[in-house]
Design a protein around this motif. Structure first.
Motif, PDB file in Angstrom:
ATOM      1  N   MET A   1     -25.479  12.018 -10.047  1.00 15.27           N
ATOM      2  CA  MET A   1     -24.692  13.219  -9.742  1.00 15.27           C
ATOM      3  C   MET A   1     -23.194  13.005  -9.881  1.00 15.27           C
ATOM      4  N   GLY A   2     -22.727  11.868  -9.370  1.00 11.27           N
ATOM      5  CA  GLY A   2     -21.293  11.626  -9.378  1.00 11.27           C
ATOM      6  C   GLY A   2     -20.802  10.941 -10.634  1.00 11.27           C
ATOM      7  N   ARG A   3     -21.704  10.614 -11.546  1.00 13.52           N
ATOM      8  CA  ARG A   3     -21.281   9.777 -12.676  1.00 13.52           C
ATOM      9  C   ARG A   3     -21.560  10.337 -14.069  1.00 13.52           C
ATOM     10  N   ALA A   4     -22.641  11.082 -14.214  1.00  8.70           N
ATOM     11  CA  ALA A   4     -22.908  11.677 -15.532  1.00  8.70           C
ATOM     12  C   ALA A   4     -21.793  12.685 -15.828  1.00  8.70           C
ATOM     13  N   LYS A   5     -21.416  12.770 -17.095  1.00 11.05           N
ATOM     14  CA  LYS A   5     -20.288  13.641 -17.450  1.00 11.05           C
ATOM     15  C   LYS A   5     -20.753  14.802 -18.339  1.00 11.05           C
ATOM     16  N   ALA A   6     -19.890  15.780 -18.442  1.00 13.31           N
ATOM     17  CA  ALA A   6     -20.187  16.918 -19.306  1.00 13.31           C
ATOM     18  C   ALA A   6     -20.425  16.420 -20.730  1.00 13.31           C
ATOM     19  N   ASP A   7     -21.373  17.018 -21.406  1.00 17.67           N
ATOM     20  CA  ASP A   7     -21.742  16.709 -22.790  1.00 17.67           C
ATOM     21  C   ASP A   7     -22.409  15.344 -22.973  1.00 17.67           C
TER      22      ASP A   7
ATOM     23  N   ASN B   1     -21.675  11.764 -25.516  1.00 14.91           N
ATOM     24  CA  ASN B   1     -21.854  10.435 -24.931  1.00 14.91           C
ATOM     25  C   ASN B   1     -23.236  10.346 -24.290  1.00 14.91           C
ATOM     26  N   VAL B   2     -23.527   9.194 -23.729  1.00 13.74           N
ATOM     27  CA  VAL B   2     -24.858   8.993 -23.135  1.00 13.74           C
ATOM     28  C   VAL B   2     -24.703   8.454 -21.725  1.00 13.74           C
ATOM     29  N   TYR B   3     -25.516   8.962 -20.802  1.00 13.74           N
ATOM     30  CA  TYR B   3     -25.568   8.379 -19.460  1.00 13.74           C
ATOM     31  C   TYR B   3     -27.018   8.047 -19.138  1.00 13.74           C
ATOM     32  N   ILE B   4     -27.224   6.933 -18.436  1.00 12.00           N
ATOM     33  CA  ILE B   4     -28.582   6.504 -18.077  1.00 12.00           C
ATOM     34  C   ILE B   4     -28.664   6.283 -16.575  1.00 12.00           C
ATOM     35  N   GLY B   5     -29.680   6.830 -15.941  1.00  6.14           N
ATOM     36  CA  GLY B   5     -29.873   6.567 -14.513  1.00  6.14           C
ATOM     37  C   GLY B   5     -31.014   7.392 -13.947  1.00  6.14           C
ATOM     38  N   ASP B   6     -31.643   6.862 -12.907  1.00  2.00           N
ATOM     39  CA  ASP B   6     -32.781   7.547 -12.288  1.00  2.00           C
ATOM     40  C   ASP B   6     -32.518   7.947 -10.841  1.00  2.00           C
ATOM     41  N   LEU B   7     -31.594   7.279 -10.198  1.00  2.00           N
ATOM     42  CA  LEU B   7     -31.302   7.578  -8.797  1.00  2.00           C
ATOM     43  C   LEU B   7     -30.351   8.780  -8.779  1.00  2.00           C
TER      44      LEU B   7
END
Lengths: 108, 239
Positions: free
Chosen positions: A37-43, A26-32
Motif C-alpha cells: 500500500m505504501g510503496r507501489a507507485k502509480a503506473d 515500472n514494476v512493483y513486487i509484493g504480497d503483504l
C-alpha cells in the motif's frame, strides 16, 4: 509499454481488462498488502500471488496500471466483477514472480 | 448475569514456539491462580492438547474451551473455538489434510509435545504445526462452521500475522462479529477499521509462556450458568 502490449504475449491472459491502454512505467513486487500500500507507485505493474479482494483496494489506492497474478493464481467471479467496476486491470501468468519480473524487465 | 474473566488465546507446549513448561495442566493451574473463569487452549493448527487441558481445567474448576489458532494460506492467524472437545478434535483431524506437512525441526522451531493431564509426554507431533494451511482467509469461517465452531481474526493490532498487516485492511463485507486485540491501545480506531463494535473486541494474551497468561482483567458478562457458559460466550461474542 501498455497493458495491451503484455497481452500480445501468450504468457499473460486477462482476468479483468477495463483499460488496456494503461501505460506500464515500472514494476512493483509484493504480497503483504499493508506493505504494498505504501510503496507501489502509480503506473507500476504490480506482481503478486495474493488473490484476496483487498488487492483491488490496494491497486486502486496506488493507481497501478495492472495487477499481475503470478504462478497461475486467479480470482473468483465476485472479485472479477468488482475489478471491472473499479476499473482495475488484472492479468494472470503461469510464470513465477521472478520469471515475470525478468520478462517485464526485457520489455521496459 | 455474572462476570466471567477470560483468556481465549493460549498456547501450550504443543505449539513449536510455546514454552515446554506450558503444559495443559500448568496452564489451567495458572489460570486458577490468576482468577480466570474461562480459558481457551489455542495451539497452532491443532487441538491435540485439549483433552488433557479439559481434564486439568475441570480439576481446577475452570471452564475450558477447545480451540486452535489456525494459520490461513495468507499467513493470517485466526482464533477458532469449538462448542465441544469432540468438535475440536474432528476439526484437528480434517485440518491435517489442509496443512503443509513438513517435518518439524525442534532445534529451530521448538518441540511439539502432546501431554496427558498429569504432565506426562504421550506423543510428539512430527510435522511443523505453525506453518500456513491451504485454507484462505475467506474459506476459514465456513470450514470451522462445519465443526460447529466459531472463528475470528487474532491480534488485529499486531504487525505480523494479523489480517490488517497481511491484507492491509479488513476485507469489505466480512462477517466477523468480533475480533481479538492484544492491547487496549487504539481500540476505538481498530473497531472502526474492522467495522466491529468496540464492546465486541476480545482481549486475550496469546501467551506462549505461563508468565503471560492473563490476570483477571477482562471479563464478559454471561448468564450465571457454568454448564452452558461456552454457548453463552459464543452468543455474547455475536455468533
Amino acid at each position: 509499454m501498455t497493458v495491451r502490449d503484455l497481452l500480445t504475449s501468450e504468457k499473460f491472459s486477462a482476468i479483468s481488462l477495463p483499460d488496456e491502454s494503461r501505460e506500464i512505467k515500472n514494476v512493483y513486487i509484493g504480497d503483504l498488502l499493508s506493505w504494498v500500500m505504501g510503496r507501489a507507485k502509480a503506473d507500476d505493474a504490480w506482481i503478486t500471488i495474493m488473490s484476496n479482494v483487498n488487492i483491488l483496494a490496494v491497486a486502486s489506492l496506488a493507481d497501478t496500471s495492472c495487477i499481475i497474478l503470478a504462478e497461475g493464481v486467479t480470482v473468483d467471479e465476485t472479485i472479477k466483477a468488482t475489478a471491472m467496476d473499479k476499473e482495475i486491470n488484472i492479468l494472470t501468468t503461469n510464470m513465477n514472480i521472478y520469471e515475470t519480473a525478468i520478462y517485464l524487465n526485457g520489455l521496459l | 448475569m455474572k462476570k466471567y474473566f477470560y483468556d481465549l488465546h493460549i498456547h501450550s507446549c504443543l505449539s513449536p514456539c510455546g514454552d515446554d513448561d506450558a503444559t495443559p495442566c500448568s496452564i489451567a493451574g495458572i489460570g486458577k491462580l490468576n482468577g480466570l473463569d474461562i480459558m481457551a487452549l489455542t495451539d497452532h493448527n491443532t487441538a491435540k492438547n485439549c483433552p488433557a487441558f479439559f481434564k486439568a481445567a475441570k480439576a481446577y474448576g475452570i471452564i475450558a474451551v477447545a480451540g486452535m489458532e489456525l494459520t490461513t494460506a495468507e499467513d493470517i492467524h485466526m482464533v477458532c473455538l469449538f462448542r465441544t472437545l469432540e468438535d475440536a478434535l474432528a476439526c484437528d483431524e480434517a485440518l491435517k489434510e489442509k496443512r503443509i506437512l513438513m517435518p518439524n525441526r525442534p532445534k529451530i522451531f521448538g518441540r511439539q509435545l502432546i501431554m496427558d493431564e498429569d504432565d506426562n509426554i504421550i506423543a510428539e507431533e512430527e510435522n511443523i504445526l505453525s506453518f500456513a494451511t491451504n485454507l484462505s482467509f475467506d474459506e476459514v469461517p465456513e470450514f470451522i462452521k462445519g465443526f460447529n465452531g466459531v472463528c475470528f481474526p487474532a491480534h488485529i493490532d499486531r504487525p505480523s500475522n494479523s489480517v490488517i498487516a497481511v491484507l492491509g485492511a479488513f476485507p469489505p463485507n466480512h462477517s466477523f462479529p468480533c475480533a481479538e486485540m492484544h492491547g487496549r491501545e487504539r481500540v476505538t480506531d481498530y473497531a472502526v477499521m474492522a467495522s466491529i463494535k468496540t464492546e465486541k473486541m476480545v482481549f486475550s494474551s496469546d501467551a506462549h509462556q505461563l508468565l503471560y497468561i492473563k490476570e483477571a482483567t477482562d471479563f464478559i458478562e454471561l448468564p450465571d450458568d457454568d454448564e452452558n457458559a461456552v454457548e453463552n460466550l459464543f452468543k455474547a461474542l455475536g455468533f
